[in-house]
Design a protein around this motif. Structure first.
Motif, PDB file in Angstrom:
ATOM      1  N   GLY A 190     115.533 -53.430  -0.291  1.00  0.00           N
ATOM      2  CA  GLY A 190     116.539 -54.454  -0.521  1.00  0.00           C
ATOM      3  C   GLY A 190     117.878 -53.847  -0.890  1.00  0.00           C
ATOM      4  O   GLY A 190     118.930 -54.266  -0.392  1.00  0.00           O
ATOM      5  N   ARG A 191     117.848 -52.838  -1.742  1.00  0.00           N
ATOM      6  CA  ARG A 191     119.087 -52.165  -2.133  1.00  0.00           C
ATOM      7  C   ARG A 191     119.717 -51.422  -0.960  1.00  0.00           C
ATOM      8  O   ARG A 191     120.940 -51.296  -0.882  1.00  0.00           O
ATOM      9  CB  ARG A 191     118.816 -51.194  -3.283  1.00  0.00           C
ATOM     10  CG  ARG A 191     118.357 -51.878  -4.561  1.00  0.00           C
ATOM     11  CD  ARG A 191     118.367 -50.918  -5.738  1.00  0.00           C
ATOM     12  NE  ARG A 191     117.390 -49.837  -5.625  1.00  0.00           N
ATOM     13  CZ  ARG A 191     116.175 -49.858  -6.135  1.00  0.00           C
ATOM     14  NH1 ARG A 191     115.741 -50.951  -6.771  1.00  0.00           N
ATOM     15  NH2 ARG A 191     115.354 -48.817  -6.017  1.00  0.00           N
ATOM     16  N   ALA A 192     118.882 -50.925  -0.039  1.00  0.00           N
ATOM     17  CA  ALA A 192     119.391 -50.123   1.081  1.00  0.00           C
ATOM     18  C   ALA A 192     119.878 -50.974   2.252  1.00  0.00           C
ATOM     19  O   ALA A 192     120.726 -50.528   3.031  1.00  0.00           O
ATOM     20  CB  ALA A 192     118.304 -49.166   1.568  1.00  0.00           C
ATOM     21  N   LEU A 193     119.360 -52.186   2.395  1.00  0.00           N
ATOM     22  CA  LEU A 193     119.756 -53.019   3.526  1.00  0.00           C
ATOM     23  C   LEU A 193     121.210 -53.473   3.389  1.00  0.00           C
ATOM     24  O   LEU A 193     121.636 -53.875   2.311  1.00  0.00           O
ATOM     25  CB  LEU A 193     118.859 -54.257   3.619  1.00  0.00           C
ATOM     26  CG  LEU A 193     117.450 -54.046   4.169  1.00  0.00           C
ATOM     27  CD1 LEU A 193     116.607 -55.303   3.947  1.00  0.00           C
ATOM     28  CD2 LEU A 193     117.495 -53.696   5.656  1.00  0.00           C
ATOM     29  N   PRO A 194     121.977 -53.432   4.481  1.00  0.00           N
ATOM     30  CA  PRO A 194     123.356 -53.938   4.434  1.00  0.00           C
ATOM     31  C   PRO A 194     123.357 -55.456   4.263  1.00  0.00           C
ATOM     32  O   PRO A 194     122.391 -56.146   4.626  1.00  0.00           O
ATOM     33  CB  PRO A 194     123.925 -53.542   5.799  1.00  0.00           C
ATOM     34  CG  PRO A 194     122.972 -52.539   6.365  1.00  0.00           C
ATOM     35  CD  PRO A 194     121.638 -52.862   5.786  1.00  0.00           C
ATOM     36  N   ARG A 211     122.169 -47.173  10.592  1.00  0.00           N
ATOM     37  CA  ARG A 211     122.723 -45.941  10.028  1.00  0.00           C
ATOM     38  C   ARG A 211     123.006 -46.093   8.534  1.00  0.00           C
ATOM     39  O   ARG A 211     122.718 -45.177   7.749  1.00  0.00           O
ATOM     40  CB  ARG A 211     123.997 -45.547  10.789  1.00  0.00           C
ATOM     41  CG  ARG A 211     123.738 -45.049  12.213  1.00  0.00           C
ATOM     42  CD  ARG A 211     124.970 -44.407  12.795  1.00  0.00           C
ATOM     43  NE  ARG A 211     126.035 -45.393  13.007  1.00  0.00           N
ATOM     44  CZ  ARG A 211     126.160 -46.108  14.128  1.00  0.00           C
ATOM     45  NH1 ARG A 211     125.297 -45.965  15.122  1.00  0.00           N
ATOM     46  NH2 ARG A 211     127.165 -46.961  14.266  1.00  0.00           N
ATOM     47  N   ARG A 212     123.566 -47.235   8.143  1.00  0.00           N
ATOM     48  CA  ARG A 212     123.842 -47.465   6.720  1.00  0.00           C
ATOM     49  C   ARG A 212     122.545 -47.545   5.929  1.00  0.00           C
ATOM     50  O   ARG A 212     122.459 -47.054   4.802  1.00  0.00           O
ATOM     51  CB  ARG A 212     124.672 -48.733   6.543  1.00  0.00           C
ATOM     52  CG  ARG A 212     126.090 -48.621   7.092  1.00  0.00           C
ATOM     53  CD  ARG A 212     127.005 -49.675   6.498  1.00  0.00           C
ATOM     54  NE  ARG A 212     126.627 -51.022   6.886  1.00  0.00           N
ATOM     55  CZ  ARG A 212     127.075 -51.624   7.991  1.00  0.00           C
ATOM     56  NH1 ARG A 212     127.907 -50.979   8.809  1.00  0.00           N
ATOM     57  NH2 ARG A 212     126.714 -52.849   8.275  1.00  0.00           N
ATOM     58  N   PHE A 213     121.531 -48.175   6.522  1.00  0.00           N
ATOM     59  CA  PHE A 213     120.234 -48.297   5.869  1.00  0.00           C
ATOM     60  C   PHE A 213     119.618 -46.915   5.638  1.00  0.00           C
ATOM     61  O   PHE A 213     119.128 -46.613   4.545  1.00  0.00           O
ATOM     62  CB  PHE A 213     119.312 -49.158   6.735  1.00  0.00           C
ATOM     63  CG  PHE A 213     117.893 -49.255   6.250  1.00  0.00           C
ATOM     64  CD1 PHE A 213     117.567 -50.020   5.140  1.00  0.00           C
ATOM     65  CD2 PHE A 213     116.874 -48.579   6.915  1.00  0.00           C
ATOM     66  CE1 PHE A 213     116.256 -50.120   4.703  1.00  0.00           C
ATOM     67  CE2 PHE A 213     115.559 -48.671   6.480  1.00  0.00           C
ATOM     68  CZ  PHE A 213     115.253 -49.443   5.370  1.00  0.00           C
ATOM     69  N   GLU A 214     119.643 -46.064   6.648  1.00  0.00           N
ATOM     70  CA  GLU A 214     119.068 -44.716   6.531  1.00  0.00           C
ATOM     71  C   GLU A 214     119.780 -43.896   5.460  1.00  0.00           C
ATOM     72  O   GLU A 214     119.139 -43.229   4.647  1.00  0.00           O
ATOM     73  CB  GLU A 214     119.144 -44.017   7.890  1.00  0.00           C
ATOM     74  CG  GLU A 214     118.250 -44.660   8.949  1.00  0.00           C
ATOM     75  CD  GLU A 214     118.613 -44.234  10.362  1.00  0.00           C
ATOM     76  OE1 GLU A 214     119.412 -43.277  10.501  1.00  0.00           O
ATOM     77  OE2 GLU A 214     118.123 -44.857  11.326  1.00  0.00           O
TER      78      GLU A 214
END
Length: 213
Positions: free
Chosen positions: A17-21, A53-56
């Protein structure tokens, strides 16, 4: 006897959840994973190329030592993730409870996640609730039940899958033409449209697996 808890929590309480845009990107655990064997190694993500890319990058900042794309389709990617340690949040709190807790289902977006977890007994569930309060994790419990002896409801369905199928049938989702849409049905069940689609897919697969094979 084991206890199955379904609950929702803030997206900030799970690393995915924190990593998802922000936006339409969603994620879903790929399979049942015992938390003691390594936290959540496989996850499906529905996003755009830029969001992937932002998630990774965000996962690596969360402590993932390796983020690998295992499968890729037009609308989703399957990631295998290696963690240096269990990230902070719901997953760490679950892993700290003795007894072999397993996640049966988890999906969500940046804002909200829904979990379905099996606890070995009531004592383990109480310990989990206590530790969530201690670290400030706010849970919204949607169901709590003891499964049938085979660990599922009829035809291999979990309780939430059965309830979703019944709600879909009652609302006319399976009528021709349909009397409701996935968006309307999701609003009735108070879950996201993506979560509804994923739950229906899992439920349909369970029915086929347990009735036709």
């Amino acid at each position: 006897m084991s206890v199955i808890l379904t609950f929702t929590t803030s997206g900030g309480d799970i690393p995915f959840g924190r990593a998802l845009p922000a936006g339409d990107a969603t994620a879903e655990l790929d399979r049942v994973v015992p938390l003691s064997d390594g936290a959540l190694p496989y996850v499906w993500v529905h996003a755009t190329d830029a969001e992937y890319r932002r998630f990774e990058d965000a996962l690596r900042s969360e402590g993932a030592s390796d983020v690998t794309v295992v499968d890729e389709f037009d609308d989703r990617r399957l990631y295998r993730i290696t963690w240096d340690e269990v990230p902070d949040g719901v997953t760490r709190t679950l892993s700290e409870v003795d007894g072999g807790i397993s996640l049966l289902q988890a999906s969500g977006d940046r804002d909200t996640w829904e979990f379905e977890a099996r606890f070995p007994d009531q004592s383990a569930l109480s310990t989990f609730n206590d530790r969530c309060r201690e670290v400030g994790i706010d849970l919204d419990v949607t169901s709590l039940y003891q499964p049938d002896p085979d660990g599922t409801s009829a035809h291999g369905l979990t309780e939430s899958q059965r309830d979703t199928l019944v709600a879909a049938l009652d609302s006319g989702y399976y009528d021709i033409p349909r009397s409701t849409t996935t968006v309307e049905l999701a609003e009735t069940l108070d879950i996201s449209d993506q979560s509804l689609s994923e739950r229906l897919r899992r439920a349909h697969a369970a029915l086929v697996e347990n009735t036709l094979r």
